[in-house]
Scaffold this active site. Structure first.
Site, short mmCIF file in Angstrom:
data_model
loop_
_atom_site.label_atom_id
_atom_site.label_comp_id
_atom_site.label_asym_id
_atom_site.label_seq_id
_atom_site.Cartn_x
_atom_site.Cartn_y
_atom_site.Cartn_z
N GLU A 79 -1.93 -17.58 1.22
CA GLU A 79 -0.41 -17.27 1.16
C GLU A 79 -0.09 -16.25 2.03
O GLU A 79 1.05 -16.21 2.74
CB GLU A 79 0.17 -16.98 -0.33
CG GLU A 79 -0.03 -18.06 -1.34
CD GLU A 79 1.06 -18.98 -1.04
OE1 GLU A 79 2.13 -18.80 -0.37
OE2 GLU A 79 0.80 -20.30 -1.05
N CYS A 96 -1.06 2.75 -13.16
CA CYS A 96 -1.37 3.14 -11.88
C CYS A 96 -0.61 4.42 -11.48
O CYS A 96 -1.17 5.46 -10.98
CB CYS A 96 -1.50 2.04 -10.83
SG CYS A 96 -2.70 1.01 -11.26
N SER A 150 1.07 -1.02 0.02
CA SER A 150 0.06 0.06 -0.10
C SER A 150 1.05 1.16 -0.10
O SER A 150 2.07 0.93 0.07
CB SER A 150 -1.04 -0.01 1.13
OG SER A 150 -0.30 0.00 2.43
#
Length: 389
Positions: free
Chosen positions: A206, A360, A143
């Site tokens: 995971e 992005c 993030s």
């Protein structure tokens, strides 16, 4: 309904000279963003197959992304290309029936219901910890970092973690719930540095296994669980980069779940990417290849979902920092590619991942996406709230 406005390119198809006309239209459209076809600048598009133009017209952003994955076009600096394209809002000038169908589907169905909660984990977060370990920092934070006084990715992610802990006013003895705990970076940091106990939940197998190892010998419990299936009471709640998977039909439910779990004098912090417009769907290429069933909330949607449940104590936007974060992720990924391609990743995956990270980055640079940290309390902090920065 004005079909000529929705399908502007049909005019060119009917009038003959289809290929040249489509190329000319495409070129004129790109010129609005100062992008040239086969130009010599880093952000110019290099077209290898003229079928690209009709593909993009037929499938808009999905066709553009898939054509890049197929090698139909290239660009030396994809981040700069997308910054210019999105800054000129060219993405709003091509709309087709696929877009309308996706919007209708999102309106009719709850694409993020409990029975589908684990799909995002299987599709994206379970693809391989080897990839994420090479791309991310040592805290494995997937993030936005906080680059206010940072020079490296490691510093930016640690600054973000500490900022969150200070905003939540963590102190020894408090119990923290981490919704969407990822690989355990936040849980481990809060437990080590601030002496709290943590329950972290994720929908990725995971991530859960990695987080359990990462947080061993700490007062941290990691569970494979959806946010709608949590019980107990917590002094603090944090959610970092998970709200993008909740879906607008579930925003209110998400807030209600938090309110039921939070102590009366508690605090919750929501760290999420946001969009400037209220929508009900995700960009199609991202939804198909990167984050299925995801969407970006608007500030209006968040505020409406929280209304009557929480008092918004603080709102902090540092979305421009995501551009820097993504560029560092791509640099790490690109440098690690010779080693990664020895595993289960092929050249098509490389082009897909490069397109994802750099497109992005361009979007955040153009300020089309934001990064919000929102601190909320159940009834307003009786002692007042002074937000750290």
């Amino acid at each position: 309904m004005n079909f000529r406005r929705i399908f502007p390119f049909r005019v060119f198809i009917k009038n003959g000279g289809r290929s040249d006309r489509l190329k000319n239209y495409f070129s004129n459209l790109l010129s609005l963003a100062d992008v040239k076809i086969n130009g010599d600048r880093p952000w110019d598009m290099q077209v290898h197959d003229d079928a690209l133009y009709s593909r993009v017209i037929a499938e808009s952003s999905l066709g553009l992304g898939e054509a890049y994955m197929d090698g139909w076009w290239d660009c030396e600096a994809l981040d700069q290309f997308f910054f210019r394209v999105l800054n000129a809002e060219l993405n709003l000038k091509i709309t087709n029936w696929h877009d309308m169908l996706a919007a209708a589907r999102a309106k009719l169905f709850n694409l993020q219901k409990i029975s589908r909660a684990f799909e995002i984990g299987q599709h994206h977060y379970d693809i391989g910890n080897d990839l994420y370990q090479r791309m991310l920092d040592t805290h494995m934070m997937y993030s936005c970092g906080y680059w206010n006084n940072a020079e490296t990715l490691e510093q930016a992610q640690e600054a973000k973690l500490d900022l969150i802990c200070r905003k939540l006013k963590l102190e020894p003895g408090l119990r923290l719930l981490d919704i969407g705990c990822g690989w355990g970076g936040m849980a481990a940091y809060a437990a080590k540095k601030y002496g709290v106990s943590v329950v972290g939940i994720t929908v990725s197998h995971e991530q859960a296994e990695y987080a359990k190892r990462f947080c061993r010998d700490l007062p941290v419990s990691i569970e494979l669980r959806d946010y709608r299936n949590i019980e107990g009471t917590f002094d603090r709640i944090v959610s970092i980069g998970m709200f993008e998977h909740v879906g607008y039909k579930n925003y209110r439910t998400f807030m209600e779940c938090q309110q039921q779990l939070l102590a009366p004098e508690g605090l919750t912090l929501l760290h999420t990417i946001g969009g400037n417009r209220t929508v009900a769907t995700c960009e199609k290429w991202i939804s198909r290849y990167i984050f299925p069933n995801s969407m970006l909330p608007s500030m209006q949607q968040i505020a409406t979902a929280a209304e009557g449940l929480f008092v918004i104590e603080d709102l902090h936007n540092f979305g421009i920092d995501y551009d820097t974060t993504l560029m560092h992720w791509f640099d790490n990924f690109d440098k690690a590619w010779p080693e990664l391609q020895k595993h289960a990743y092929d050249q098509r995956f490389y082009r897909m991942w490069k397109y994802y990270l750099l497109s992005c980055a361009g979007s955040f640079r153009a300020r089309k996406n934001q990064l919000w940290q929102i601190v909320m309390s159940p009834g307003g902090c009786s002692y007042g709230y002074h937000a750290p920065r």
